[in-house]
Design a protein around this motif. Structure first.
Motif, short mmCIF file in Angstrom:
data_model
loop_
_atom_site.label_atom_id
_atom_site.label_comp_id
_atom_site.label_asym_id
_atom_site.label_seq_id
_atom_site.Cartn_x
_atom_site.Cartn_y
_atom_site.Cartn_z
N ASN A 150 0.87 -1.18 0.00
CA ASN A 150 0.00 0.00 0.00
C ASN A 150 0.90 1.23 0.00
O ASN A 150 1.39 1.65 1.05
CB ASN A 150 -0.93 -0.02 1.21
N TRP A 151 1.13 1.80 -1.18
CA TRP A 151 2.07 2.92 -1.37
C TRP A 151 1.30 4.23 -1.21
O TRP A 151 0.47 4.58 -2.03
CB TRP A 151 2.70 2.81 -2.74
N MET A 152 1.60 4.97 -0.15
CA MET A 152 0.87 6.20 0.16
C MET A 152 1.78 7.42 0.03
O MET A 152 1.83 8.30 0.90
CB MET A 152 0.28 6.11 1.57
N ARG A 179 0.59 -7.42 4.77
CA ARG A 179 0.41 -6.10 4.17
C ARG A 179 1.52 -5.16 4.62
O ARG A 179 1.87 -5.13 5.81
CB ARG A 179 -0.94 -5.51 4.57
N ASP A 201 2.39 -1.12 4.43
CA ASP A 201 1.96 0.24 4.13
C ASP A 201 3.16 1.17 4.25
O ASP A 201 3.90 1.11 5.25
CB ASP A 201 0.88 0.70 5.12
#
Length: 214
Positions: free
Chosen positions: A99-101, A131, A133
């Motif tokens: 999950n690339w934020m 997962r 992040d």
């Protein structure tokens, strides 16, 4: 050069060689099999394995070039997509959801080195998938905050790595396994920053850093 720096360089080189040994060795074995194999179907399978090994080796080299290398100095900026691609490369076909934020703006090279080395350690901890992040944002006065969060049914972060990330470089012995954690602390210190780690639950972990612009 001090003994500590020589040891540190040796440990990083050992880690790089260890991680490259498997795909490069598989490539060499595949070439030997291909040379002796006459069956068309088996030859096609050998070529498929060779392509996979070559791709894995290239992905790891791309990752280590950014994570461990210092070409151009620490003052440069790196495209965010390049850092993301490098992390995707070491994840490969493992059951890890990334999950690339982080936005599209280029990132300071020290921040990229910390993100990549923390990612390397956390991907290793997700031995059965999970997962990952990754977030990063600018603070006031030119600082930058980095945060990586992992969650999985089984989370196996090496105890020595965890101590170094939580307490500092001298919290545990430096080995090829802990060298990326030592590098994270060193880059943070060089950039007026700090590293933090929080064990939220037995199956989740938050680690990150706050850097000041140099």
């Amino acid at each position: 050069m001090s003994d500590d720096r020589v040891d540190f360089a040796s440990m990083l080189a050992s880690r790089l060689c260890h991680d490259l040994l498997s795909p490069v060795g598989a490539f060499a074995n595949g070439l030997e099999l291909l040379a002796d194999e006459k069956d068309p179907e088996m030859r096609a399978r050998c070529i498929e394995l060779l392509e996979q090994s070559a791709r894995t080796s290239a992905n790891k080299l791309k990752f280590f070039r950014l994570a461990f290398g210092s070409a151009g100095g620490f003052g440069e900026r790196v495209p965010a997509d390049e850092a993301k691609s490098a992390i995707e490369g070491i994840i490969g076909d493992r059951a890890i959801e990334l999950n690339w934020m982080i936005g599209a703006d280029p990132l300071p090279k020290p921040a990229v080195k910390i993100i990549l080395n923390l990612s390397l350690l956390l991907v290793d901890a997700l031995v059965r998938g999970g997962r990952l992040d990754i977030g990063c944002e600018n603070q006031g006065a030119g600082g930058i905050e980095i945060a990586l969060h992992v969650e999985a049914e089984r989370l196996f972060l090496d105890a020595d790595v965890e101590r170094i990330l939580a307490e500092g470089e001298g919290a545990s012995a430096m080995t090829s396994r802990t060298a990326p954690a030592v590098l994270v602390q060193a880059v943070a210190k060089q950039n007026g920053g700090t590293v933090m780690l929080a064990r939220e639950t037995p199956t989740s972990l938050l680690v990150g850093a706050v850097l000041k612009e140099r």
